[in-house]
Design a protein around this motif. Structure first.
Motif, short mmCIF file in Angstrom:
data_model
loop_
_atom_site.label_atom_id
_atom_site.label_comp_id
_atom_site.label_asym_id
_atom_site.label_seq_id
_atom_site.Cartn_x
_atom_site.Cartn_y
_atom_site.Cartn_z
N PRO A 142 -5.42 8.27 -0.92
CA PRO A 142 -4.96 9.96 -0.27
C PRO A 142 -4.38 10.55 -1.48
N PHE A 179 5.36 3.39 3.55
CA PHE A 179 3.40 3.25 4.28
C PHE A 179 4.56 3.49 5.56
N VAL A 203 1.98 1.99 -2.44
CA VAL A 203 2.05 2.79 -4.04
C VAL A 203 -0.05 3.29 -4.03
N GLY A 204 -0.09 3.64 -4.90
CA GLY A 204 -1.39 3.82 -5.51
C GLY A 204 -2.01 4.64 -4.69
N LYS A 205 -3.50 4.17 -4.29
CA LYS A 205 -4.62 4.99 -3.68
C LYS A 205 -6.01 4.31 -3.87
N THR A 206 -7.09 4.54 -2.91
CA THR A 206 -8.09 3.91 -2.61
C THR A 206 -9.43 4.75 -3.83
N MET A 242 -4.19 8.82 3.81
CA MET A 242 -5.33 8.00 4.58
C MET A 242 -4.34 7.28 4.64
N MET A 243 -5.65 6.09 5.25
CA MET A 243 -5.49 4.23 5.88
C MET A 243 -6.31 3.46 6.14
N LEU A 244 -6.18 2.71 5.57
CA LEU A 244 -7.09 2.63 6.08
C LEU A 244 -7.69 1.30 7.01
N HIS A 251 0.85 -1.11 -0.22
CA HIS A 251 -0.45 -0.54 -0.34
C HIS A 251 1.00 1.22 -0.15
C1 LIG Z 1 -1.09 5.89 1.78
C2 LIG Z 1 -1.60 4.82 1.60
C3 LIG Z 1 -2.71 4.54 2.53
N1 LIG Z 1 -3.11 2.86 2.62
C4 LIG Z 1 -3.91 2.93 1.12
C5 LIG Z 1 -4.60 1.79 0.92
C6 LIG Z 1 -4.78 0.57 -0.29
C7 LIG Z 1 -3.62 1.47 -1.59
C8 LIG Z 1 -3.13 2.75 -0.59
C9 LIG Z 1 -2.53 3.21 0.43
C10 LIG Z 1 -1.94 4.61 0.70
N2 LIG Z 1 -1.20 4.82 -0.01
#
Ligand SMILES: Cc1cnc2ccccc2c1N
Ligand code: HEM
Length: 293
Positions: free
Chosen positions: A190, A202, A177-180, A230-232, A175
């Motif tokens: 984020p 991370f 890399v990428g985003k939700t 953000m964090m899940l 996590h």
């Molecule tokens: C900084 C961060 C935190 N959680 C994630 C969860 C899924 C995908 C990307 C995330 C991400 N970049």
């Protein structure tokens, strides 16, 4: 039998570097995806979702072997929202190699390419997965729920035969890399900090940023900081559980330790439930940069 058939149709080892390079070029050509995060993260997620529905206790075991993520029946699992884009990126490459590479090999190789081209560790990889028919598609709903706590996360990965906390923490470190995307998973952000560089950031952010639990527009709780990160809940679980937290601290302080554990755990994820022929070679690939391409 089928595995022998795949063996007789497989490319010679040298040709897999060509497949690697074709996938790496697709990532380079689609750099505008998702506000210029690029296509690496979503291809990495595709490889993980093609493998993470494995369950040795079920009649239909799942895992990457049968390449079942290619069927709409699996691709339409709500957990796989957003991955059709990644599969469509790979379709021309599947056609180019004209059945000489299986979907399972293609999906998992794409994950190796994504990690390595984003600056992550080398991932060892073997070919020999054989496409199964639609009867081999596992039931939907086997991928993890992001709203859960540390014990849920530990039990989930135990099902995938990851019995050591180190492997679990390392895998979730993807996590970095990428985003939700709200429309995919009901989580947002984020905004600013989404990256396409595979690092231990991370883990550092988990420890150093101030996280506030808030309800997002979809009504899900997520942790936000003042920089738009953000964090899940399942991300935050890694610093809420004592054992996980010690490992987060180790990986935050030593990226090479994170890389070493991630490399072997990701390989294990991609090969879950598969018996490879003893003769099937473990391949390591050069990045485009290492080939001066
Ligand atoms: C900084 C961060 C935190 N959680 C994630 C969860 C899924 C995908 C990307 C995330 C991400 N970049
Ligand atoms: C507890 C386990 C996990 C949960 C609950 C989880 C959940 C999620 C969710 C909700 C998203 C956002 C999807 C979207 O909205 O587009 C996401 C994205 C992502 N996940 Fe995970 N994940 C887990 C483990 C993993 C693992 C093991 C990997 C890879 C080794 C991984 C790689 C990724 C990547 C690269 C993205 C970004 C995708 C993109 O930017 O399009 N995740 N994850």
């Amino acid at each position: 039998n089928e595995v022998q058939f795949a063996a007789s149709n497989k490319l010679k080892n040298t040709n897999y570097q060509n497949v690697y390079n074709d996938i790496a070029n697709v990532i380079r050509e689609n750099d505008e995806h998702d506000d210029y995060i690029g296509s690496g993260p979503v291809l990495l997620r595709l490889a993980w979702h093609a493998s993470g529905q494995f369950d040795s206790k079920q009649e239909i075991k799942g895992g990457s072997y049968n390449g079942t993520l290619r069927f709409d029946k699996e691709l339409s699992d709500p957990s796989n929202a957003g991955l059709k884009y990644a599969f469509d990126l790979l379709k021309p490459i599947y056609k180019k190699y004209n059945h000489q590479i299986s979907h399972g090999d293609l999906f998992t190789l794409a994950g190796v390419v994504a990690v390595q081209e984003m600056g992550g560790p080398k991932i060892p990889w073997r070919y020999g997965r054989v496409d199964g028919d639609i009867e081999t598609v596992p039931l939907n709903g086997r991928l993890p729920d992001a709203n859960q706590n540390a014990n849920y996360v530990r039990n989930f990965f135990h099902r995938l035969n990851f019995l050591e906390d180190k492997e679990i923490v390392a895998l979730i470190g993807a996590h970095c890399v990428g985003k939700t995307h709200l429309k995919n998973s009901g989580f947002e952000g984020p905004w600013g900090a989404a990256t396409n560089m595979f690092t231990n950031e991370f883990f550092r952010n988990l420890l150093t940023e101030k996280w506030v639990l808030e309800k997002n527009e979809a009504g899900n709780q997520q942790y936000n900081n003042d920089k738009g990160y953000m964090m899940l809940p399942t991300d935050m679980a890694l610093v809420q559980d004592g054992s996980f937290k010690k490992i987060v601290e180790e990986f935050a302080n030593d990226e090479s330790s994170f890389f070493k554990v991630f490399s072997s755990a990701f390989n294990k994820l991609l090969e879950n439930g598969i018996k490879f022929e003893k003769s099937s070679p473990v391949l390591y690939f050069k990045t485009l940069d290492e080939q001066d391409i």
